[in-house]
Design an enzyme around this catalytic site. Structure first.
Site, PDB file in Angstrom:
ATOM      1  N   SER A 137       4.082   0.413   1.758  1.00 49.87           N
ATOM      2  CA  SER A 137       3.699   1.177   2.945  1.00 49.87           C
ATOM      3  C   SER A 137       2.708   0.334   3.736  1.00 49.87           C
ATOM      4  O   SER A 137       2.114  -0.614   3.195  1.00 49.87           O
ATOM      5  CB  SER A 137       3.015   2.469   2.468  1.00 49.87           C
ATOM      6  OG  SER A 137       2.467   3.179   3.556  1.00 49.87           O
ATOM      7  N   TYR A 150      -2.463   8.076  -2.373  1.00 44.83           N
ATOM      8  CA  TYR A 150      -1.251   7.370  -1.931  1.00 44.83           C
ATOM      9  C   TYR A 150      -1.554   5.888  -1.712  1.00 44.83           C
ATOM     10  O   TYR A 150      -0.799   5.021  -2.162  1.00 44.83           O
ATOM     11  CB  TYR A 150      -0.738   8.029  -0.649  1.00 44.83           C
ATOM     12  CG  TYR A 150       0.522   7.420  -0.072  1.00 44.83           C
ATOM     13  CD1 TYR A 150       1.774   7.803  -0.545  1.00 44.83           C
ATOM     14  CD2 TYR A 150       0.453   6.488   0.957  1.00 44.83           C
ATOM     15  CE1 TYR A 150       2.935   7.256  -0.005  1.00 44.83           C
ATOM     16  CE2 TYR A 150       1.604   5.940   1.504  1.00 44.83           C
ATOM     17  CZ  TYR A 150       2.846   6.328   1.026  1.00 44.83           C
ATOM     18  OH  TYR A 150       3.987   5.779   1.571  1.00 44.83           O
ATOM     19  N   LYS A 154       0.232   2.553  -3.473  1.00 38.39           N
ATOM     20  CA  LYS A 154       0.996   1.545  -2.732  1.00 38.39           C
ATOM     21  C   LYS A 154       0.329   0.168  -2.842  1.00 38.39           C
ATOM     22  O   LYS A 154       1.017  -0.847  -2.857  1.00 38.39           O
ATOM     23  CB  LYS A 154       1.199   1.986  -1.281  1.00 38.39           C
ATOM     24  CG  LYS A 154       2.096   3.240  -1.158  1.00 38.39           C
ATOM     25  CD  LYS A 154       3.484   3.046  -1.755  1.00 38.39           C
ATOM     26  CE  LYS A 154       4.377   4.271  -1.556  1.00 38.39           C
ATOM     27  NZ  LYS A 154       5.738   4.078  -2.084  1.00 38.39           N
TER      28      LYS A 154
END
Ligand SMILES: NC(=O)c1ccc[n+]([C@@H]2O[C@H](COP(=O)([O-])OP(=O)(O)OC[C@H]3O[C@@H](n4cnc5c(N)ncnc54)[C@H](OP(=O)(O)O)[C@@H]3O)[C@@H](O)[C@H]2O)c1
Length: 229
Positions: A137, A150, A154
């Site tokens: 991401s 998150y 990532k």
């Protein structure tokens, strides 16, 4: 281009769904999984053999092991393995993220990716070829407030993929891929209504899928960003 066997995790919606449809449209064989029964049954009905769609939770190592045994008994090892399935926690400051929500994001976004690698990559190595794309991401290379769990996963994907790239035999590749910003359920969870100013998944797929098909062993270890415009 000869038909490739393409394994995609998280095919029930979002990017996984449109990638499955676009690879099939281009003549490739797609093996996919997700947890939502209704969508998997719908994919099984729409795309029959040689394609294969199963209900599998990538966070469950035993379930991934059983799935890999079943798939590898009937198909060539994947030419292209797309570790796409992921979760994002509800936007919150890190100290307000419930423990279970944090664990779920780690279990799917990191452990789930490794479970799939553990059970499919040995067959790819034996076959002597194959490309592993772990979905990263922009938040695997930068950070923002309220998405720390998150971001953590990532950034982990970037690191573990670089290390994996150093372990693979020549002829193979592992790359972390930032797909861009696309209007999916996940984007709506973190961006709210402003997600609608980004491309829809099917618009993204028409250029991102050919880009994915071009990744080759010379890309091993490169942090890639999908071409989608
Ligand atoms: N959309 C963006 O702008 C964007 C930006 C950067 C990176 N990404 C990355 O791109 C990938 C796809 O994102 P998306 O936007 O398409 O997300 P999405 O719309 O939320 O779809 C996620 C997919 O993953 C599946 N999934 C989640 N947990 C799973 C599990 N435990 N086992 C199997 N499948 C599971 C979901 O299916 P079930 O719920 O049926 O299991 C769904 O099919 C993710 O890795 C994401 O981090 C997306």
């Amino acid at each position: 281009m000869a038909a490739k066997t393409i394994l995609i995790t998280g095919v029930t919606r979002g990017l996984g769904r449109v990638m499955a449809e676009e690879f099939i449209r281009l003549g490739h064989i797609v093996i996919g999984c997700g947890r939502s029964e209704k969508e998997i049954v719908q994919l099984q009905t729409q795309f029959q053999s040689p394609h294969n769609f199963d209900i599998v939770d990538v966070a469950d190592d035993q379930a991934v092991a059983a799935w890999a045994r079943e798939i590898l008994a009937r198909h060539h090892p994947p030419d292209l393995l797309l570790n796409n399935a992921a979760l994002i926690a509800r936007n919150a400051k890190l100290w307000k993220v419930p423990a279970q929500e944090f664990s779920d994001v780690i279990d799917v976004n990191i452990k789930g990716v490794v479970n799939v690698i553990r059970h499919f990559v040995p067959a790819m190595i034996k076959q002597g070829r194959g490309i592993i794309v772990n979905f990263s991401s922009g938040w695997g290379r930068s950070t923002d407030a309220e998405v720390a769990p998150y971001c953590a996963t990532k950034w982990a994907i970037e690191g573990l993929t670089q290390a994996l790239a150093q372990e693979l035999p020549s002829g193979m590749a592992a790359v972390p891929l930032n797909p861009g910003i696309i209007d999916t359920d996940m984007l709506r969870s973190c961006f709210g209504s402003s997600a609608s100013s980004y491309p829809l998944p099917h618009e993204w797929a028409t250029t991102a899928v050919p880009f994915l098909l071009e990744i080759n062993s010379a890309d091993n270890g490169r942090s890639l960003t999908a071409r989608w415009w």
